[in-house]
Design an enzyme around this catalytic site. Structure first.
Site, PDB file in Angstrom:
ATOM      1  N   ALA C 238     -14.524  21.950  53.835  1.00  0.00           N
ATOM      2  CA  ALA C 238     -14.643  22.629  52.537  1.00  0.00           C
ATOM      3  C   ALA C 238     -14.114  24.067  52.589  1.00  0.00           C
ATOM      4  CB  ALA C 238     -16.098  22.620  52.106  1.00  0.00           C
ATOM      5  N   HIS C 239     -14.163  24.735  51.444  1.00  0.00           N
ATOM      6  CA  HIS C 239     -13.583  26.081  51.339  1.00  0.00           C
ATOM      7  C   HIS C 239     -14.333  27.096  52.196  1.00  0.00           C
ATOM      8  CE1 HIS C 239     -15.954  26.716  47.309  1.00  0.00           C
ATOM      9  NE2 HIS C 239     -16.694  26.162  48.214  1.00  0.00           N
ATOM     10  N   ASN C 240     -13.535  27.996  52.787  1.00  0.00           N
ATOM     11  CA  ASN C 240     -14.042  29.134  53.560  1.00  0.00           C
ATOM     12  C   ASN C 240     -14.712  28.758  54.876  1.00  0.00           C
ATOM     13  OD1 ASN C 240     -14.397  30.179  50.398  1.00  0.00           O
ATOM     14  ND2 ASN C 240     -13.380  31.545  51.828  1.00  0.00           N
TER      15      ASN C 240
END
Lengths: 326, 326, 326
Positions: C238-240
């Site tokens: 997922a993001h980050n």
């Protein structure tokens, strides 16, 4: 939806069933017993299901021999109504020829059978043998040294990398990856050294592979999916797995490398089988279960933690952890 | 990143907030409170988060009314800073028109709205209706009898097989498969008989579908994803599922066939719901949990086995198994 | 399979090993110790594995120094036979240049290195920098502002959306999505307000990403996959997320947003890590396990419910639930 009509006489013949009612009545589709529609044919396997019918509108019904048929004036009696329903859906399947040919790329060293459709922007590499009446969808990529048996369908945006042999009468759905590298590395001084994957992937006849599935080629020997296997969407099969005949695997399962599995495996969704195991014939793995050991006795295997309300779960969870302090 | 500049005056208007500070100061992007950057606008929802700011460099900050604002000379006060942040990201989104048109295939029987972009090598089959200002990415395949509502975005390499109706203002990410065959077979003398999938797939307005998701068409009736649903990546939804308004499902979940779900379902990642269940409104399923029974009471449901060190887990595991010998 | 031949003299030099036997003997492939084939070279790491050899047919074997070598007249002694096997597979990898160029789309603002192959129907957007000797497969989509380091391979039907920087010597397999929007929404009066994802995705050198994987771009800052990471098929990041050097993740795992992970993480298949956690170096997560808390001590973490026969599982399950009534 198709707009083809069939008379009940024709349908009874097709199903090898016995018609009671009007042979000239016509139907244009199938409908489910709980939501029957006008001009359709429905089915029921037993009295219990039959009771779910509300506002019965269908023109005809398929029933097992001996069942009460007062619900409908037109009945086709068969041995196995659910099997008959499967065959009926095939009759009403949309037969539209969907795709334009042209603008695809086919390497000169490959051969294409008669009646085969290669859709727009499909790509076929070197030394491939594509059988008769195959359908290859738009943007499908087939790499070098692959074969596809007759009547097989390959849907859009699927990638078939290399050394993949697919049997006859298969359906490969969209965005599938077949013959990709297995996950193989040797530890090295810094990080990992890639083990190039040199084996192939063999897929038998009458196999169906769901959208988004991935099946790796073998490391040295082949990965092998036997005849009649059905995979739901997003299933992953690792390198050198051997998956026995007529196995059926629900969505989002994964099978790790080199595991050898007998016939008729069934797996519920989100389940896994670890690598290098042997699983005998006729094993049923429940949903969301991990198999960590070889199995030599047919039957059901389940390993889920029961879902509970948050507060109940917290108590069970604390209890389980406490046990390791005894 | 965009290089557009906005004055704080314009931003305060856009957010319907109250500006304290220099209306002519300009910002070129947003930044997070823990890593603010020069010439940006940041936000904070409460005092606790505000304390995480180190080396504050932003030009302006969005705060809830009443919060201490000594950290920055330019403040925009709003009712809901997190909602305001979401809107700010929309302001700074890259507006580059990315894709060349041309070389796509569009069947003559289909209609394309005004302002719609069909990218290279996209394919649109028969009897499709594509709305206004739609964006269809490279290598997207749309089969027969599909519709796409206005302002909807469909990213590269996505496959939309047949009988799929997508609403307005949706985002379908890359490598998605929609309207694929459900996993339906009748047992036959040898193996399985395919049940052709004759239903469609209906997707409401304002739906977002993550990369690699798969959603099946219905068996007879339709699969239905209601307005405002958000799916993360690699989610699988089986045939005839009805998924209620504003449900949000994290990555790698799967929902089995014919399950009917109310509004506002939330699922943590890697979770599943079995088939033929009914789930009421406002249910929250924890990550890595399997729901095996219908739920008629809103609330949180969790079913994970706590992760422990290997030796602790081994003791808990032996203990659990022993219980079945009592 | 390749049909290249190598003399044992050349192979010994390539492996920096010591040859005992005929330097002019030739081999055309590798084979596994349990199923050796004519004209191949095999390997064994220890006496136990060596005993699995039945009907030994290989021309030569790679062994650790000091091991009994009576099984074969040609032996190459090395320090680490498994590492040597990995290197041998690289020698026998099919070197066929598979793909025709032409008919791809490359935006004028992008630069393409020397020796780089852009296959049919690939698409490269604005402001991209593609290094030397890169291979980009058929139907690959690369959006705006991306870079690809030298010698990197990107397989068919992969989508690289925007602001993605990929290092050198990487392999991105087929049907992968990189740089897709993270799952970010702010609650709104009715439903959800989208948080536009403005960060990028950085992928280091020597990274391998399996078929069907999805990796999101960051919300504001970047998602970062460090050098030497290996992802099996259908993994979601997922993001980050920050994923440390030389981490190796098996199939069908998911890591939620903003989690920061050290070096050498290993995850078994179907496992997950929740969001906003910190995981130290050298953590091993067992298969089908969910990590719900930060980890600051290296070691093995496991959380599976043991799979049992249905009746045994039912007893354990009832027992666990009863605990929350104590």
């Amino acid at each position: 939806m198709s707009e083809t009509k069939f008379s009940l006489e024709k349908i009874a013949q097709f199903l090898e069933g016995e018609l009671k009612g009007d042979p000239n009545a016509e139907v244009i589709n199938v409908s489910g017993i709980e939501s029957t529609a006008l001009n359709t044919i429905t089915f029921s396997t037993d009295t219990k299901t039959l009771k779910k019918a509300k506002n019965f509108l269908a023109t005809a019904i398929v029933l097992p021999k001996g069942l009460d048929s007062s619900i409908c004036e037109n009945v086709i009696y068969v041995d196995d109504p659910y099997f008959a329903f499967a065959r009926l859906t095939q009759l009403f399947k949309d037969q539209t020829q969907p795709f334009s040919q042209g603008k695809s790329f086919i390497n000169d060293s490959s051969s294409i059978g008669e009646g085969t459709v290669i859709s727009n922007n499909a790509y076929i590499g070197q030394d491939c043998v594509i059988g008769d009446n195959v359908f290859i969808g738009p943007n499908v990529f087939i790499g070098n040294k692959c074969s596809v048996g007759s009547e097989t369908i390959i849907h859009a945006n699927t990638s078939i990398i290399q050394d993949v042999n697919i049997g006859a009468n298969c359906i490969i759905h969209s965005n599938v990856s077949l013959g990709t590298d297995g996950f193989g590395f040797a530890p090295a001084k810094s990080g990992y050294e890639k083990i190039e994957q040199l084996g192939g992937l063999i897929i038998g006849d009458n196999v169906e592979i769901g959208a988004g599935c991935t099946i790796d080629r073998g490391a040295i020997n082949n990965t092998h999916i036997h005849d009649g296997v059905k995979l739901d969407n997003q299933v992953h099969i690792a390198h050198n797995v051997i998956l026995g005949e007529n196995s059926a695997i629900a969505a989002s399962c994964a099978i790790a490398g080199s595991t050898i599995i007998g016939k008729n495996l069934q797996m519920g969704g989100l389940s896994g089988i670890l690598g290098h195991l042997k699983i005998c014939d006729d094993v049923f793995v429940g949903a969301h279960t991990l198999i960590t050991k070889s199995i030599n006795k047919p039957g059901q295997y389940i390993g889920i933690m029961p879902a509970q309300s948050h507060s109940d779960w917290a108590k069970s969870s604390v209890f389980i952890r406490k046990r390791n302090k005894d």
